[in-house]
Design a protein around this motif. Structure first.
Motif, PDB file in Angstrom:
ATOM      1  N   THR A 129       0.860  -1.170   0.000  1.00 36.48           N
ATOM      2  CA  THR A 129       0.000   0.000   0.000  1.00 36.48           C
ATOM      3  C   THR A 129       0.908   1.235   0.000  1.00 36.48           C
ATOM      4  O   THR A 129       1.899   1.265   0.722  1.00 36.48           O
ATOM      5  CB  THR A 129      -0.855   0.034   1.294  1.00 36.48           C
ATOM      6  OG1 THR A 129      -1.671  -1.114   1.331  1.00 36.48           O
ATOM      7  CG2 THR A 129      -1.716   1.278   1.334  1.00 36.48           C
ATOM      8  N   VAL A 130       0.571   2.219  -0.810  1.00 38.26           N
ATOM      9  CA  VAL A 130       1.380   3.433  -0.858  1.00 38.26           C
ATOM     10  C   VAL A 130       1.050   4.313   0.340  1.00 38.26           C
ATOM     11  O   VAL A 130      -0.100   4.709   0.519  1.00 38.26           O
ATOM     12  CB  VAL A 130       1.103   4.230  -2.150  1.00 38.26           C
ATOM     13  CG1 VAL A 130       2.004   5.453  -2.204  1.00 38.26           C
ATOM     14  CG2 VAL A 130       1.308   3.360  -3.360  1.00 38.26           C
ATOM     15  N   VAL A 131       2.034   4.583   1.170  1.00 34.86           N
ATOM     16  CA  VAL A 131       1.780   5.452   2.320  1.00 34.86           C
ATOM     17  C   VAL A 131       2.535   6.775   2.212  1.00 34.86           C
ATOM     18  O   VAL A 131       2.311   7.696   2.982  1.00 34.86           O
ATOM     19  CB  VAL A 131       2.158   4.760   3.651  1.00 34.86           C
ATOM     20  CG1 VAL A 131       1.259   3.550   3.878  1.00 34.86           C
ATOM     21  CG2 VAL A 131       3.611   4.354   3.659  1.00 34.86           C
ATOM     22  N   ARG A 132       3.455   6.866   1.250  1.00 36.11           N
ATOM     23  CA  ARG A 132       4.161   8.125   1.026  1.00 36.11           C
ATOM     24  C   ARG A 132       4.572   8.177  -0.439  1.00 36.11           C
ATOM     25  O   ARG A 132       5.658   7.678  -0.782  1.00 36.11           O
ATOM     26  CB  ARG A 132       5.388   8.216   1.933  1.00 36.11           C
ATOM     27  CG  ARG A 132       6.253   9.430   1.615  1.00 36.11           C
ATOM     28  CD  ARG A 132       6.913  10.038   2.817  1.00 36.11           C
ATOM     29  NE  ARG A 132       7.659   9.091   3.642  1.00 36.11           N
ATOM     30  CZ  ARG A 132       8.177   9.426   4.832  1.00 36.11           C
ATOM     31  NH1 ARG A 132       8.016  10.641   5.299  1.00 36.11           N
ATOM     32  NH2 ARG A 132       8.813   8.514   5.529  1.00 36.11           N
ATOM     33  N   PRO A 133       3.694   8.751  -1.286  1.00 32.98           N
ATOM     34  CA  PRO A 133       4.004   8.808  -2.720  1.00 32.98           C
ATOM     35  C   PRO A 133       5.372   9.427  -2.944  1.00 32.98           C
ATOM     36  O   PRO A 133       5.697  10.446  -2.349  1.00 32.98           O
ATOM     37  CB  PRO A 133       2.892   9.698  -3.268  1.00 32.98           C
ATOM     38  CG  PRO A 133       1.756   9.525  -2.312  1.00 32.98           C
ATOM     39  CD  PRO A 133       2.393   9.363  -0.967  1.00 32.98           C
ATOM     40  N   GLY A 134       6.160   8.775  -3.755  1.00 29.88           N
ATOM     41  CA  GLY A 134       7.496   9.281  -4.039  1.00 29.88           C
ATOM     42  C   GLY A 134       8.468   9.038  -2.906  1.00 29.88           C
ATOM     43  O   GLY A 134       9.549   9.610  -2.861  1.00 29.88           O
ATOM     44  N   GLY A 135       8.119   8.170  -1.981  1.00 27.90           N
ATOM     45  CA  GLY A 135       8.970   7.906  -0.827  1.00 27.90           C
ATOM     46  C   GLY A 135      10.073   6.904  -1.139  1.00 27.90           C
ATOM     47  O   GLY A 135      10.554   6.815  -2.270  1.00 27.90           O
ATOM     48  N   VAL A 136      10.442   6.141  -0.128  1.00 26.35           N
ATOM     49  CA  VAL A 136      11.531   5.184  -0.241  1.00 26.35           C
ATOM     50  C   VAL A 136      11.261   4.157  -1.341  1.00 26.35           C
ATOM     51  O   VAL A 136      10.135   3.672  -1.479  1.00 26.35           O
ATOM     52  CB  VAL A 136      11.711   4.452   1.104  1.00 26.35           C
ATOM     53  CG1 VAL A 136      12.786   3.388   0.992  1.00 26.35           C
ATOM     54  CG2 VAL A 136      12.039   5.448   2.203  1.00 26.35           C
ATOM     55  N   ALA A 137      12.284   3.859  -2.128  1.00 23.15           N
ATOM     56  CA  ALA A 137      12.132   2.857  -3.178  1.00 23.15           C
ATOM     57  C   ALA A 137      11.905   1.486  -2.553  1.00 23.15           C
ATOM     58  O   ALA A 137      12.550   1.132  -1.572  1.00 23.15           O
ATOM     59  CB  ALA A 137      13.366   2.823  -4.064  1.00 23.15           C
ATOM     60  N   CYS A 138      10.980   0.748  -3.143  1.00 21.70           N
ATOM     61  CA  CYS A 138      10.648  -0.576  -2.613  1.00 21.70           C
ATOM     62  C   CYS A 138      11.133  -1.630  -3.609  1.00 21.70           C
ATOM     63  O   CYS A 138      11.191  -1.373  -4.804  1.00 21.70           O
ATOM     64  CB  CYS A 138       9.138  -0.672  -2.413  1.00 21.70           C
ATOM     65  SG  CYS A 138       8.566  -2.284  -1.852  1.00 21.70           S
ATOM     66  N   HIS A 139      11.461  -2.808  -3.122  1.00 22.67           N
ATOM     67  CA  HIS A 139      11.957  -3.859  -4.015  1.00 22.67           C
ATOM     68  C   HIS A 139      10.912  -4.288  -5.035  1.00 22.67           C
ATOM     69  O   HIS A 139      11.211  -4.966  -6.008  1.00 22.67           O
ATOM     70  CB  HIS A 139      12.438  -5.062  -3.215  1.00 22.67           C
ATOM     71  CG  HIS A 139      11.366  -5.698  -2.397  1.00 22.67           C
ATOM     72  ND1 HIS A 139      10.492  -6.607  -2.901  1.00 22.67           N
ATOM     73  CD2 HIS A 139      11.006  -5.513  -1.098  1.00 22.67           C
ATOM     74  CE1 HIS A 139       9.645  -6.981  -1.954  1.00 22.67           C
ATOM     75  NE2 HIS A 139       9.938  -6.328  -0.843  1.00 22.67           N
ATOM     76  N   CYS A 140       9.652  -3.865  -4.816  1.00 18.79           N
ATOM     77  CA  CYS A 140       8.600  -4.238  -5.768  1.00 18.79           C
ATOM     78  C   CYS A 140       8.648  -3.339  -6.998  1.00 18.79           C
ATOM     79  O   CYS A 140       7.934  -3.570  -7.971  1.00 18.79           O
ATOM     80  CB  CYS A 140       7.226  -4.124  -5.126  1.00 18.79           C
ATOM     81  SG  CYS A 140       6.588  -2.445  -4.947  1.00 18.79           S
ATOM     82  N   GLY A 141       9.479  -2.302  -6.942  1.00 17.51           N
ATOM     83  CA  GLY A 141       9.562  -1.401  -8.089  1.00 17.51           C
ATOM     84  C   GLY A 141       8.857  -0.083  -7.852  1.00 17.51           C
ATOM     85  O   GLY A 141       8.996   0.854  -8.634  1.00 17.51           O
ATOM     86  N   GLY A 142       8.070  -0.006  -6.770  1.00 15.25           N
ATOM     87  CA  GLY A 142       7.357   1.236  -6.486  1.00 15.25           C
ATOM     88  C   GLY A 142       8.112   2.094  -5.488  1.00 15.25           C
ATOM     89  O   GLY A 142       9.274   1.819  -5.138  1.00 15.25           O
ATOM     90  N   TRP A 143       7.451   3.145  -5.053  1.00 15.33           N
ATOM     91  CA  TRP A 143       8.058   4.027  -4.060  1.00 15.33           C
ATOM     92  C   TRP A 143       7.056   4.300  -2.946  1.00 15.33           C
ATOM     93  O   TRP A 143       5.869   4.501  -3.224  1.00 15.33           O
ATOM     94  CB  TRP A 143       8.455   5.354  -4.694  1.00 15.33           C
ATOM     95  CG  TRP A 143       9.615   5.233  -5.615  1.00 15.33           C
ATOM     96  CD1 TRP A 143      10.942   5.370  -5.311  1.00 15.33           C
ATOM     97  CD2 TRP A 143       9.565   4.925  -7.008  1.00 15.33           C
ATOM     98  NE1 TRP A 143      11.714   5.169  -6.427  1.00 15.33           N
ATOM     99  CE2 TRP A 143      10.902   4.896  -7.488  1.00 15.33           C
ATOM    100  CE3 TRP A 143       8.523   4.654  -7.908  1.00 15.33           C
ATOM    101  CZ2 TRP A 143      11.213   4.620  -8.815  1.00 15.33           C
ATOM    102  CZ3 TRP A 143       8.838   4.376  -9.230  1.00 15.33           C
ATOM    103  CH2 TRP A 143      10.167   4.362  -9.654  1.00 15.33           C
ATOM    104  N   GLY A 144       7.539   4.319  -1.729  1.00 14.00           N
ATOM    105  CA  GLY A 144       6.677   4.709  -0.626  1.00 14.00           C
ATOM    106  C   GLY A 144       5.714   3.626  -0.174  1.00 14.00           C
ATOM    107  O   GLY A 144       4.701   3.925   0.447  1.00 14.00           O
ATOM    108  N   CYS A 145       6.031   2.375  -0.462  1.00 14.31           N
ATOM    109  CA  CYS A 145       5.194   1.285   0.020  1.00 14.31           C
ATOM    110  C   CYS A 145       5.300   1.181   1.544  1.00 14.31           C
ATOM    111  O   CYS A 145       6.346   1.500   2.122  1.00 14.31           O
ATOM    112  CB  CYS A 145       5.648  -0.055  -0.566  1.00 14.31           C
ATOM    113  SG  CYS A 145       5.416  -0.177  -2.328  1.00 14.31           S
ATOM    114  N   LEU A 146       4.259   0.721   2.179  1.00 12.45           N
ATOM    115  CA  LEU A 146       4.270   0.531   3.624  1.00 12.45           C
ATOM    116  C   LEU A 146       5.468  -0.300   4.051  1.00 12.45           C
ATOM    117  O   LEU A 146       6.176   0.024   5.000  1.00 12.45           O
ATOM    118  CB  LEU A 146       2.965  -0.163   4.058  1.00 12.45           C
ATOM    119  CG  LEU A 146       2.871  -0.533   5.537  1.00 12.45           C
ATOM    120  CD1 LEU A 146       2.908   0.707   6.408  1.00 12.45           C
ATOM    121  CD2 LEU A 146       1.608  -1.343   5.813  1.00 12.45           C
TER     122      LEU A 146
END
Lengths: 394, 394
Positions: A251-268
Motif C-alpha cells: 500500500t502506498v503510504v508516502r508517494p514518491g517515498g523510499v524505493a521498494c523492491h517491488c519497483g514502487g516508491w513509498g510502500c508501507l
DNA sequence: GCCTTTTGTTCGCGTAGGGAACAAAAGGGC
DNA sequence: GCCCTTTTGTTCCCTACGCGAACAAAAGGC
C-alpha cells in the motif's frame, strides 16, 4: 441467516449433498466451539431432532465425534448428550524457518498436542523434508497407533500456488518452484497442503485468536522480511482472482517515498520495517520478541519520534484498508503489534466516519503456536469441507 | 465448480431448499444469458434431464419462464425447447437526482422497456415520492395489465442502510434518516428496496456491462459529488461489516494533501474532482458528458499537465486497490473514465507484479441506462434468491 | 426409408429430512 | 416419595427431490 451448502466432489447425487453439507456444518461447529450438547446443535443448525440423531451417528461412525454421558444439568428436562470432536484425530503442522523447523501435532479446536522446534542450519529442501519426516515419525511412534493423522499442513514463508501446492518463491530459504506438498507426501505417505505463512497466521487468529467470531477482518503481520496480510470477508478468506490479495505491504503510504523492491516508491513495507525499529532500541533480529517492551519503555526522544512517525504511516495503510473493506476489526501481529502497543495513536482516525464505527484495532492473541494452528487449519479445512468425502481416501 | 445453495426464508424444509436452490440457479442463468435451450441448461447445471423438466415446469407455473418451440436446429437429434425468461415480468427503477427523477421499467436480462426523466426543481421527499408514484401509475396504466411488477428499486445518491431501506444521508437532496422504501411502498402498494447509486451502477456493469462474466472486480465511479465505488469478490458484492465497504473516494493518495470533508487530508476524492477538470476545459457541470472529448482534444499544455497529475493520483488509488484485492479488472465510470481515456498512463503500473498479471482497466460500458438496470437488479436479486418464495407474497 | 443422434417423458427407486407419538430422564411441588 | 412438568431422545411413517432406465419423439444423414 444464510447457510452455505458446499458441493462435495464431482460425484453426482444432489440429495446426497444435503447430508454432506449437514455433516460439514455440524463438525464445523464442534471444531469451533468444542464439546456441545446435541440439543444445542439441533437448535443452532435448525434441523429436526431426528435428523440430528442421524448426523451425529454418522459422525461417530466416521470416528470424527463421540457422544458422552450428559454433563451436569442445571435445568429440568431429559439431559442431552455431549457431542465432542474426536480427540485422536490430528493434523501435522510444519513451518520451515531460516534456522529451524517447527513441527506440531494439532487436534480439533486448534488444540496443539505437541510442538517441537528443531534447529538446523541447512535450509536445502531435501534436508528439511528428511528432518521433518523423521520428526513426524517420532511423534507418531506409538504402538498401537494413538492418533489418526489427517495430513500435513505446511506454512511457508513465501509465495505458494495453492492449486498444486508448489512453492513459487521462498527467498529466505532459497527455494524456487518446488513441489513441496508432493515431496512431503512422498516422504511420509501422508497427504499434504501448503500455503503462505502470513495467510495461515491470519487464519489461526481468525478462528481461535483475536478475530474469533468475527466475519469481517483485516490482518496485518510484520516480520523480518516485510509486511504481509490477509482479509476475511463474510467469513471467507479473500483470495483475489490470482490468489494474491492482501498485499498490504505495498500500500502506498508516502508517494514518491523510499524505493521498494517491488519497483514502487513509498510502500508501507519500505517505509515501515522491523530492522529500523530494532536498531533504534539496540536489539538484534533474534531479539525481535522484546521489541514492544523496549519501544514502550525507552526514554530516548528519538525513539519516541520514530514510533510516532512509523505509526502515522501504518495509520495511512490501516485507514485505506478500513475505507475499502469496512471490517469489524484490524488485527496486528509481529512488529506491527509492537509498534501499535508502543504508540498512543488511534490508527482508525481519519477514516470515513461510517467505516470507523465499531472498528477495533487488536493485537494478535495466539503466541508461538499461531503458525502451528494455522497450518493445521489448512488440513482441518479440507476435512470440514466434506467430512464423509475426505476420510475414505485416507 | 462449486454451486451455492441459498436458504430460502426462515421456513424449514431442508429438502425443499434443494428445489428452491435449483429454481434460483436456472432462473439466474436465464436472467444472465437470455433464452437458452433446455438441454443446455441441463448440461450447465449438471442435473438429470428429468429433474430439469420439473424445474422448468415449475418456473412456467410461476410465470417466470416460457418454453417456446425449438429454435432452428443445426445438428442431428431431437431439438430442445428454448426456455426464455418471462417478458412481462418487470421491476421499476427510480433514481432521484437534484434536478430530475429517472423512472424506468426493466425486464429480465437488464432489458430497459421504458425510461423517463421527469424534471423537477423540488427535491423534498414527499414531492419526489408523489411524482414518482404518478409516473409509475402512468407507465403501468394498461387495461388489461400488461406487466407483472415485482417491486421498486431505488438508486439513491447517498448513504443507505440496506437492512431496512432507510436513507441515512443524501446531502445533495437534503434527506436525512428517511424511511424511503416504506414511503414508496405506501404510495404505490409495491414492495421497494433501496441502495446507494454507485453500488447499483457497479452491479449493473458487473452483470451486463464492462464487468460481465468477471468474478473479481473493482469499480470506481466519479461524479459531481465525489468518488464512489464498490467491489465484487468471488461473484459477490463486498458489503463490509456495516455495509460501507468500497469507499475508494477516501483512499489517501497524498498524505497531508488537500483537506477533505471527511476530516482527512489528501483523499482521492479531495485531490481529484470533476469540477477542476470541467473548469480547465471550460465546461459547466451540466456538460460533464463532453469531458472526455474535451480533455483528449485540448491542446492547452496546462490541461495536459492537469490530466497527467490527476491520473497519477488516480493511479495510486488503483494501485492500492489492486494490491489489496487482486481483481480481474478495474472498471472506471463517470469522470474517472474520462480522465483515464484522456491519459496515456497505465494505471496498473507499480503494483506488485503478481497482482498486475492479467489485470485490465476498462471503461464503463452501459450508458444512461446504467442506473435503471442497477436499481432493477436490486429487485431481481430478491426474486432470484428464491423465486418460489418471492412470488406468492406479491 | 432406415439408421443414428439427441432430447423429452414416464415410471420406479433410494435418500434425506420433517413431524407425530411415545419413551426417558431430569427438576419441582405437595 | 409421588406425580406433574419440562426437555430431549427414539421410532415410525410420510413427503419431496433427484436419479436412472426404458421408451418415445424428432431431427439429420446415407
Amino acid at each position: 441467516m444464510a447457510s452455505r451448502v458446499a458441493v462435495g466432489g464431482t460425484r453426482s447425487g444432489t440429495t446426497e449433498q444435503l447430508r454432506r453439507a449437514n455433516l460439514s456444518r455440524v463438525l464445523e461447529l464442534l471444531h469451533q466451539h468444542g464439546p456441545t450438547p446435541r440439543s444445542e446443535l439441533t437448535r443452532v443448525v435448525g434441523i429436526s431432532r431426528s435428523t440430528m440423531a442421524g448426523i451425529v451417528a454418522d459422525l461417530e461412525e466416521l470416528g470424527l465425534a463421540a457422544e458422552t454421558e450428559p454433563a451436569s444439568t442445571t435445568r429440568a428436562g431429559r439431559p442431552s448428550g455431549l457431542v465432542s470432536p474426536a480427540d485422536d484425530v490430528v493434523a501435522i503442522s510444519v513451518n520451515p524457518e531460516v534456522d529451524a523447523v517447527h513441527i506440531g501435532l494439532v487436534g480439533f479446536g486448534g488444540n496443539v498436542i505437541k510442538h517441537a522446534r528443531i534447529e538446523t542450519p541447512d535450509t536445502r529442501l531435501p534436508s528439511v523434508v528428511g528432518l521433518a519426516a523423521a520428526t513426524i515419525r517420532g511423534m507418531l511412534a506409538d504402538d498401537p497407533p494413538r492418533y489418526r493423522v489427517l495430513g500435513i499442513g505446511l506454512a511457508i514463508p513465501g509465495q505458494v500456488r495453492i492449486s498444486d501446492g508448489v512453492v513459487r518463491q521462498a527467498t529466505h530459504l532459497g527455494w524456487t518452484e518446488e513441489p513441496i506438498t508432493d515431496l512431503f507426501a512422498a516422504a511420509t505417505g501422508l497427504r499434504a497442503w501448503a500455503a503462505n505463512a502470513a495467510t495461515l497466521a491470519m487464519r489461526a487468529e481468525s478462528q481461535f485468536g483475536a478475530g474469533r467470531g468475527l466475519r469481517d477482518l483485516v490482518y496485518l503481520i510484520g516480520g523480518a522480511s516485510g509486511i504481509g496480510g490477509g482479509v476475511i470477508l463474510d467469513g471467507r478468506l479473500l483470495t483475489g482472482s490470482g490468489g494474491y490479495a492482501g498485499e498490504f505491504g505495498h500500500t502506498v503510504v508516502r508517494p514518491g517515498g523510499v524505493a521498494c523492491h517491488c519497483g514502487g516508491w513509498g510502500c508501507l513495507e519500505a517505509e515501515v520495517d522491523q530492522a529500523t525499529l530494532l536498531e533504534a532500541v539496540g536489539l538484534t533480529a533474534a531479539e525481535a520478541g522484546l521489541l514492544a517492551d523496549r519501544l514502550t519503555t525507552s526514554e530516548d526522544p528519538a525513539v519516541a519520534a520514530l514510533v510516532e512517525e512509523k505509526s502515522a504511516l501504518l495509520g495511512i495503510a490501516v485507514r485505506n484498508a478500513l475505507n475499502i473493506l469496512n471490517p469489524e476489526a484490524v488485527v496486528l501481529s509481529g512488529f506491527l503489534s509492537a509498534l501499535h502497543r508502543a504508540s498512543a495513536r488511534d490508527l482508525t482516525e481519519a477514516s470515513v466516519a461510517s467505516s470507523r464505527e465499531n472498528v477495533e484495532v487488536r493485537d494478535a492473541a495466539l503466541g508461538v503456536e499461531q503458525l502451528m494452528i494455522g497450518a493445521a487449519e489448512l488440513v482441518f479445512g479440507e476435512l470440514l469441507r466434506d467430512p464423509a468425502g475426505f476420510l475414505p481416501a485416507s
